[in-house]
Write a protein that holds these residues in place. Structure first.
Motif, PDB file in Angstrom:
ATOM      1  N   GLN A   8       0.824  -1.199   0.000  1.00  0.00           N
ATOM      2  CA  GLN A   8       0.000   0.000   0.000  1.00  0.00           C
ATOM      3  C   GLN A   8       0.863   1.254   0.000  1.00  0.00           C
ATOM      4  OE1 GLN A   8      -2.688   0.264   3.325  1.00  0.00           O
ATOM      5  NE2 GLN A   8      -4.396   0.673   1.966  1.00  0.00           N
ATOM      6  N   GLY A  19       0.480   3.307  -3.428  1.00  0.00           N
ATOM      7  CA  GLY A  19      -0.542   4.177  -2.877  1.00  0.00           C
ATOM      8  C   GLY A  19      -1.896   3.494  -2.870  1.00  0.00           C
ATOM      9  N   ARG A  20      -2.785   3.992  -2.027  1.00  0.00           N
ATOM     10  CA  ARG A  20      -4.089   3.369  -1.831  1.00  0.00           C
ATOM     11  C   ARG A  20      -4.937   3.362  -3.096  1.00  0.00           C
ATOM     12  NH1 ARG A  20      -5.873   3.286   3.822  1.00  0.00           N
ATOM     13  NH2 ARG A  20      -7.968   3.250   2.972  1.00  0.00           N
ATOM     14  N   GLU A  21      -4.931   4.456  -3.839  1.00  0.00           N
ATOM     15  CA  GLU A  21      -5.774   4.546  -5.038  1.00  0.00           C
ATOM     16  C   GLU A  21      -5.352   3.514  -6.085  1.00  0.00           C
ATOM     17  OE1 GLU A  21      -6.581   7.835  -8.395  1.00  0.00           O
ATOM     18  OE2 GLU A  21      -6.891   8.520  -6.326  1.00  0.00           O
ATOM     19  N   LYS A  22      -4.058   3.412  -6.311  1.00  0.00           N
ATOM     20  CA  LYS A  22      -3.561   2.430  -7.280  1.00  0.00           C
ATOM     21  C   LYS A  22      -3.813   1.009  -6.783  1.00  0.00           C
ATOM     22  CE  LYS A  22       0.501   1.245 -10.046  1.00  0.00           C
ATOM     23  NZ  LYS A  22      -0.205   0.868 -11.231  1.00  0.00           N
ATOM     24  N   ALA A  58      -6.295   0.017  -4.935  1.00  0.00           N
ATOM     25  CA  ALA A  58      -7.721  -0.262  -5.147  1.00  0.00           C
ATOM     26  C   ALA A  58      -8.000  -0.540  -6.619  1.00  0.00           C
ATOM     27  CB  ALA A  58      -8.564   0.908  -4.649  1.00  0.00           C
ATOM     28  N   GLU A  59      -7.419   0.252  -7.505  1.00  0.00           N
ATOM     29  CA  GLU A  59      -7.630   0.045  -8.950  1.00  0.00           C
ATOM     30  C   GLU A  59      -7.124  -1.322  -9.371  1.00  0.00           C
ATOM     31  OE1 GLU A  59      -6.412  -0.440 -12.941  1.00  0.00           O
ATOM     32  OE2 GLU A  59      -4.909   0.211 -11.492  1.00  0.00           O
ATOM     33  N   GLU A  60      -5.973  -1.712  -8.867  1.00  0.00           N
ATOM     34  CA  GLU A  60      -5.420  -3.016  -9.225  1.00  0.00           C
ATOM     35  C   GLU A  60      -6.295  -4.149  -8.692  1.00  0.00           C
ATOM     36  OE1 GLU A  60      -1.325  -3.203  -8.031  1.00  0.00           O
ATOM     37  OE2 GLU A  60      -0.684  -1.854  -9.629  1.00  0.00           O
TER      38      GLU A  60
END
Length: 159
Positions: free
Chosen positions: A97, A101-104, A106-108
């Motif tokens: 994480q 990063g959190r956004e990437k 989540a996308e993955e």
């Protein structure tokens, strides 16, 4: 995919652990581990190197399979669609994480959903507990499994 003897051995091993779930749930865990490996094998360009979006128990089954070196190599190279050895590298969720990063992250994690449903149909009650992001979407955000299955189908699979 594993062959009857290895499948029975894996289920027996994990069902015999202290505090283990019943044999039926362990059988579902093994199934979801094999589905995970199937997807990695079939879509290495889209999924290779991504964080494992399944529960720890599935990863532990994968570790067990890796230790059965001959059978694992045969599974990867002869029974899974990609025909290549699937390597494993452990990394903690916290380290992962922090890196992308959190956004990437989540996308993955969401990349798996359309590929899973294309190959195996929608997530069902037996698969749900084993896929972290799907369980989160269902239990925490209240999305029905039918809506989760539709994620990515309206897109051009750019996930």
């Amino acid at each position: 995919m594993l062959g009857a003897d290895l499948h029975t051995e894996v289920v027996r091993h994990f069902a015999a652990k202290p505090g283990a779930p019943d044999t039926a749930r362990v059988t579902h865990q093994v199934r979801e581990c094999l589905r995970y490996l199937y997807l990695i094998s079939r879509h290495p360009e889209r999924l290779g190197g991504l964080f494992l979006p399944v529960e720890q128990e599935i990863d532990e089954i994968w570790h067990y399979l890796i230790l059965q070196t001959r059978e694992y190599r045969e599974l990867c190279e002869q029974r899974l669609p990609g025909g290549h050895f699937i390597h494993h590298r452990s990394i903690s969720y916290e380290a992962y994480q922090a890196d992308p990063g959190r956004e990437k992250a989540a996308e993955e994690a969401l990349r798996w959903i359309p590929l899973y449903t294309e190959s195996f149909g929608p997530f069902d009650a037996d698969a749900l507990p084993h896929w972290t992001v799907v369980r989160f979407l269902h239990e925490e955000l209240g999305l029905p499994l039918t809506e989760i299955a539709a994620l990515g189908t309206s897109r051009d699979h750019a996930l």
